[in-house]
Write an enzyme that holds these catalytic residues in place. Structure first.
Site, PDB file in Angstrom:
ATOM      1  N   ARG A 132       0.901  -1.064  -0.062  1.00  0.00           N
ATOM      2  CA  ARG A 132      -0.065  -0.131   0.187  1.00  0.00           C
ATOM      3  C   ARG A 132       0.798   1.286   0.061  1.00  0.00           C
ATOM      4  O   ARG A 132       1.633   1.439   1.176  1.00  0.00           O
ATOM      5  CB  ARG A 132      -1.052  -0.006   1.166  1.00  0.00           C
ATOM      6  CG  ARG A 132      -1.448   1.357   1.578  1.00  0.00           C
ATOM      7  CD  ARG A 132      -2.799   1.523   0.627  1.00  0.00           C
ATOM      8  NE  ARG A 132      -3.659   2.618   1.234  1.00  0.00           N
ATOM      9  CZ  ARG A 132      -4.316   3.336   0.453  1.00  0.00           C
ATOM     10  NH1 ARG A 132      -4.099   3.347  -1.110  1.00  0.00           N
ATOM     11  NH2 ARG A 132      -5.071   4.294   0.932  1.00  0.00           N
ATOM     12  N   GLU A 227     -15.124 -25.308  22.273  1.00  0.00           N
ATOM     13  CA  GLU A 227     -14.222 -26.261  23.016  1.00  0.00           C
ATOM     14  C   GLU A 227     -13.910 -25.702  24.452  1.00  0.00           C
ATOM     15  O   GLU A 227     -13.016 -26.127  25.151  1.00  0.00           O
ATOM     16  CB  GLU A 227     -13.026 -27.148  22.292  1.00  0.00           C
ATOM     17  CG  GLU A 227     -13.630 -27.722  21.270  1.00  0.00           C
ATOM     18  CD  GLU A 227     -12.510 -29.108  20.945  1.00  0.00           C
ATOM     19  OE1 GLU A 227     -11.650 -29.378  21.915  1.00  0.00           O
ATOM     20  OE2 GLU A 227     -12.816 -29.650  19.833  1.00  0.00           O
TER      21      GLU A 227
HETATM   22  C1  FAD Z   1     -18.106 -22.856  16.174  1.00  0.00           C
HETATM   23  C2  FAD Z   1     -18.799 -23.453  17.269  1.00  0.00           C
HETATM   24  C3  FAD Z   1     -18.875 -24.917  17.030  1.00  0.00           C
HETATM   25  C4  FAD Z   1     -19.424 -25.517  18.461  1.00  0.00           C
HETATM   26  N1  FAD Z   1     -19.502 -26.934  18.197  1.00  0.00           N
HETATM   27  C5  FAD Z   1     -20.056 -27.681  19.337  1.00  0.00           C
HETATM   28  C6  FAD Z   1     -20.441 -28.967  19.301  1.00  0.00           C
HETATM   29  O1  FAD Z   1     -20.143 -29.681  18.148  1.00  0.00           O
HETATM   30  N2  FAD Z   1     -20.787 -29.847  20.332  1.00  0.00           N
HETATM   31  C7  FAD Z   1     -21.111 -28.911  21.631  1.00  0.00           C
HETATM   32  O2  FAD Z   1     -21.761 -29.667  22.523  1.00  0.00           O
HETATM   33  N3  FAD Z   1     -20.861 -27.628  21.428  1.00  0.00           N
HETATM   34  C8  FAD Z   1     -20.518 -26.918  20.814  1.00  0.00           C
HETATM   35  N4  FAD Z   1     -20.066 -25.453  20.678  1.00  0.00           N
HETATM   36  C9  FAD Z   1     -20.582 -24.854  21.746  1.00  0.00           C
HETATM   37  C10 FAD Z   1     -19.277 -24.322  22.706  1.00  0.00           C
HETATM   38  O3  FAD Z   1     -18.488 -25.492  23.225  1.00  0.00           O
HETATM   39  C11 FAD Z   1     -19.677 -23.390  23.514  1.00  0.00           C
HETATM   40  O4  FAD Z   1     -20.291 -22.207  23.009  1.00  0.00           O
HETATM   41  C12 FAD Z   1     -18.801 -22.827  24.771  1.00  0.00           C
HETATM   42  O5  FAD Z   1     -18.062 -24.106  25.317  1.00  0.00           O
HETATM   43  C13 FAD Z   1     -19.096 -21.745  25.439  1.00  0.00           C
HETATM   44  O6  FAD Z   1     -20.294 -22.089  26.161  1.00  0.00           O
HETATM   45  P1  FAD Z   1     -21.314 -21.259  26.074  1.00  0.00           P
HETATM   46  O7  FAD Z   1     -21.652 -20.675  24.752  1.00  0.00           O
HETATM   47  O8  FAD Z   1     -22.560 -21.738  26.641  1.00  0.00           O
HETATM   48  O9  FAD Z   1     -21.012 -19.828  27.208  1.00  0.00           O
HETATM   49  P2  FAD Z   1     -21.135 -19.683  28.540  1.00  0.00           P
HETATM   50  O10 FAD Z   1     -20.868 -21.015  28.902  1.00  0.00           O
HETATM   51  O11 FAD Z   1     -22.637 -19.179  28.730  1.00  0.00           O
HETATM   52  O12 FAD Z   1     -20.097 -18.620  28.865  1.00  0.00           O
HETATM   53  C14 FAD Z   1     -20.174 -17.244  28.387  1.00  0.00           C
HETATM   54  C15 FAD Z   1     -18.850 -16.561  28.792  1.00  0.00           C
HETATM   55  O13 FAD Z   1     -18.989 -16.355  30.061  1.00  0.00           O
HETATM   56  C16 FAD Z   1     -17.663 -16.412  30.503  1.00  0.00           C
HETATM   57  N5  FAD Z   1     -17.234 -17.656  31.558  1.00  0.00           N
HETATM   58  C17 FAD Z   1     -17.848 -18.950  31.175  1.00  0.00           C
HETATM   59  N6  FAD Z   1     -17.323 -19.731  32.267  1.00  0.00           N
HETATM   60  C18 FAD Z   1     -16.545 -18.799  33.089  1.00  0.00           C
HETATM   61  C19 FAD Z   1     -15.626 -19.248  34.224  1.00  0.00           C
HETATM   62  N7  FAD Z   1     -15.646 -20.440  34.649  1.00  0.00           N
HETATM   63  N8  FAD Z   1     -14.846 -18.168  34.454  1.00  0.00           N
HETATM   64  C20 FAD Z   1     -14.788 -16.877  34.068  1.00  0.00           C
HETATM   65  N9  FAD Z   1     -15.602 -16.699  32.969  1.00  0.00           N
HETATM   66  C21 FAD Z   1     -16.411 -17.591  32.478  1.00  0.00           C
HETATM   67  C22 FAD Z   1     -16.858 -16.507  29.476  1.00  0.00           C
HETATM   68  O14 FAD Z   1     -16.241 -15.353  28.922  1.00  0.00           O
HETATM   69  C23 FAD Z   1     -17.746 -17.177  28.211  1.00  0.00           C
HETATM   70  O15 FAD Z   1     -17.365 -16.890  26.936  1.00  0.00           O
HETATM   71  C24 FAD Z   1     -19.721 -24.955  19.498  1.00  0.00           C
HETATM   72  C25 FAD Z   1     -19.403 -23.577  19.748  1.00  0.00           C
HETATM   73  C26 FAD Z   1     -19.002 -22.859  18.421  1.00  0.00           C
HETATM   74  C27 FAD Z   1     -18.749 -21.393  18.509  1.00  0.00           C
END
Ligand code: FAD
Length: 244
Positions: A132, A227
């Site tokens: 650029r 994960e």
């Molecule tokens: C592309 C993709 C593929 C996926 N594939 C699968 C699949 O095949 N099978 C499956 O079962 N799941 C799957 N998931 C789900 C994924 O594992 C969850 O989204 C992830 O583990 C987070 O859980 P949650 O979304 O319920 O967030 P929550 O547990 O609600 O957490 C929200 C936020 O709270 C905070 N937080 C949570 N726990 C803590 C802690 N102990 N201490 C401090 N802060 C914390 C973090 O900032 C976190 O991001 C997938 C997700 C994505 C995005």
């Protein structure tokens, strides 16, 4: 964890809901984690191989993702899905331990995902800032930009070195829970940092979804969440701190 699997003769009956199930719409089979026992404790969960053509299996694709669009996820409802008891993976009550083992190794691969995104973002940042032209010089002729590129490279090399260290430690028989969590948290955080910086160095181009830098910026958010979010990785790493 509300999904249940109740034993009924030679079968289990599964009821509940799963969110973010990868390939939940397109797969022929998925693995479901379900409660098989009462109360607290890790021994109350089991894993089941579930055919997706069961009438009680109802997937709905999750739309509107900002990145990682080549990978499809679904919200899945399980309404009285019947599977033979033979579809249970391992002993009843072993699900948590099997899942933990899967994650402990799988998260090293997620660290690789972070490294890949960081590498792509870094390549794009280097190429764009050198190509650029602005006022008869390239963007990279600015010393502050050069320092930013070097800082990104420092972060990248440190994260990659940790990922390789984690692989070596696990191959040597050290606790994978500690090393995989450490590597996942570090590399995916680094991917976010480098991808954000790369997008910034692209100026307006970094805001167009067609550019590779923009894609890296959007994709980088994913491996720090799937994960298990990085806060949870640090909980695990703390709990598995090696005594050495
Ligand atoms: C592309 C993709 C593929 C996926 N594939 C699968 C699949 O095949 N099978 C499956 O079962 N799941 C799957 N998931 C789900 C994924 O594992 C969850 O989204 C992830 O583990 C987070 O859980 P949650 O979304 O319920 O967030 P929550 O547990 O609600 O957490 C929200 C936020 O709270 C905070 N937080 C949570 N726990 C803590 C802690 N102990 N201490 C401090 N802060 C914390 C973090 O900032 C976190 O991001 C997938 C997700 C994505 C995005």
């Amino acid at each position: 964890m509300g999904t249940t699997a109740l034993r009924d003769g030679d079968e289990y009956v599964l009821d509940g809901e799963k969110y973010w199930t990868s390939n939940g719409v397109s797969a022929d089979w998925i693995v479901v984690y379900a409660r098989t026992g009462e109360g607290a404790g890790h021994d109350n969960y089991s894993l089941f191989v579930v055919p997706t053509d069961d009438p009680g299996y109802d997937p709905e694709e999750i739309t509107g993702k900002m990145g990682l669009r080549a990978s499809q996820q679904a919200r899945v409802e399980l309404d009285g899905v019947r599977v033979p008891a033979d579809n249970r993976l391992g002993e009843e009550g072993s699900g948590f331990y099997n899942l933990a083992r899967f994650f402990n190794y799988g998260r090293i691969a997620v660290a690789g995902h972070g490294i890949g995104i960081a590498a792509a973002a870094l390549e794009e940042a280097w190429a764009y800032t050198h190509d650029r032209e602005l006022y008869d010089e390239s963007v990279a002729d600015n010393q502050t930009v050069q320092h930013r590129l070097v800082k990104m490279r420092e972060q990248f090399e440190a994260a990659r070195a940790l990922a390789w260290t984690a692989c070596e430690r696990v191959m040597d028989g050290d606790d994978p829970a500690f090393w995989a969590s450490l590597a996942k948290a570090r590399t995916t955080r680094t991917a976010e940092t480098i991808a954000r910086e790369a997008a910034q160095l692209h100026g307006g181009e970094g805001l167009r979804t067609e550019t590779r830098a923009n894609r890296a910026f959007r994709d980088a958010k994913y491996p720090s969440i799937y994960e298990g979010p990085n806060a949870v990785q640090r909980d695990i790493a703390y709990g598995h701190w090696p005594e050495e």
